[in-house]
Design an enzyme around this catalytic site. Sequence first.
Site, PDB file in Angstrom:
ATOM      1  N   GLU A   1     -93.877  38.103  48.402  1.00  0.00           N
ATOM      2  CA  GLU A   1     -93.210  39.354  48.559  1.00  0.00           C
ATOM      3  C   GLU A   1     -92.969  40.960  48.979  1.00  0.00           C
ATOM      4  O   GLU A   1     -93.197  41.319  49.726  1.00  0.00           O
ATOM      5  CB  GLU A   1     -93.598  39.550  46.787  1.00  0.00           C
ATOM      6  CG  GLU A   1     -91.665  38.704  45.830  1.00  0.00           C
ATOM      7  CD  GLU A   1     -92.628  39.129  44.636  1.00  0.00           C
ATOM      8  OE1 GLU A   1     -91.414  39.122  44.359  1.00  0.00           O
ATOM      9  OE2 GLU A   1     -93.732  39.289  43.616  1.00  0.00           O
TER      10      GLU A   1
ATOM     11  N   LYS B   1     -83.384  43.327  40.473  1.00  0.00           N
ATOM     12  CA  LYS B   1     -84.259  42.704  40.850  1.00  0.00           C
ATOM     13  C   LYS B   1     -84.010  40.816  40.713  1.00  0.00           C
ATOM     14  O   LYS B   1     -84.464  40.072  40.652  1.00  0.00           O
ATOM     15  CB  LYS B   1     -85.875  42.646  40.682  1.00  0.00           C
ATOM     16  CG  LYS B   1     -86.038  41.288  41.799  1.00  0.00           C
ATOM     17  CD  LYS B   1     -87.942  41.356  42.016  1.00  0.00           C
ATOM     18  CE  LYS B   1     -88.930  41.073  42.983  1.00  0.00           C
ATOM     19  NZ  LYS B   1     -89.452  41.407  42.921  1.00  0.00           N
TER      20      LYS B   1
END
Length: 118
Positions: free
Chosen positions: A21, A98
């Site tokens: 990420e 998200k």
Amino acid sequence: MDIVYLRDLKVDCVIGVYDWERRVRQALYIDIDMATDIRKAAASDGIQDTLDYKAVSKRIQQYVGDSSFQLVETLAEKIAGMVLQEFPVPWVRVRINKKGAVRNADAVGVVIERSTAT
């Protein structure tokens, strides 16, 4: 108080705790509600008398796009603080989605409410 809002403001940024990420930009979807009194703007019909949601949108996109937090919780707090500090609003609600962060869930994220009174 009245509410001026933005919905599903898409911003790509670095967000997350995992190594992968930290190497990619991910899309976040941000909703924001801001308390304000729109009576003066309604009477004058002039943008100078209202909360300029385009300016708020641009500022959030710039701030989030430049950020690299690990947690959406931290990002939500920072957005709320920035809006309260830079725009004439006494209260804000920030929702960060998200999408895709959890398998089999359409949305995951946080919702916070902050005010200048606290």
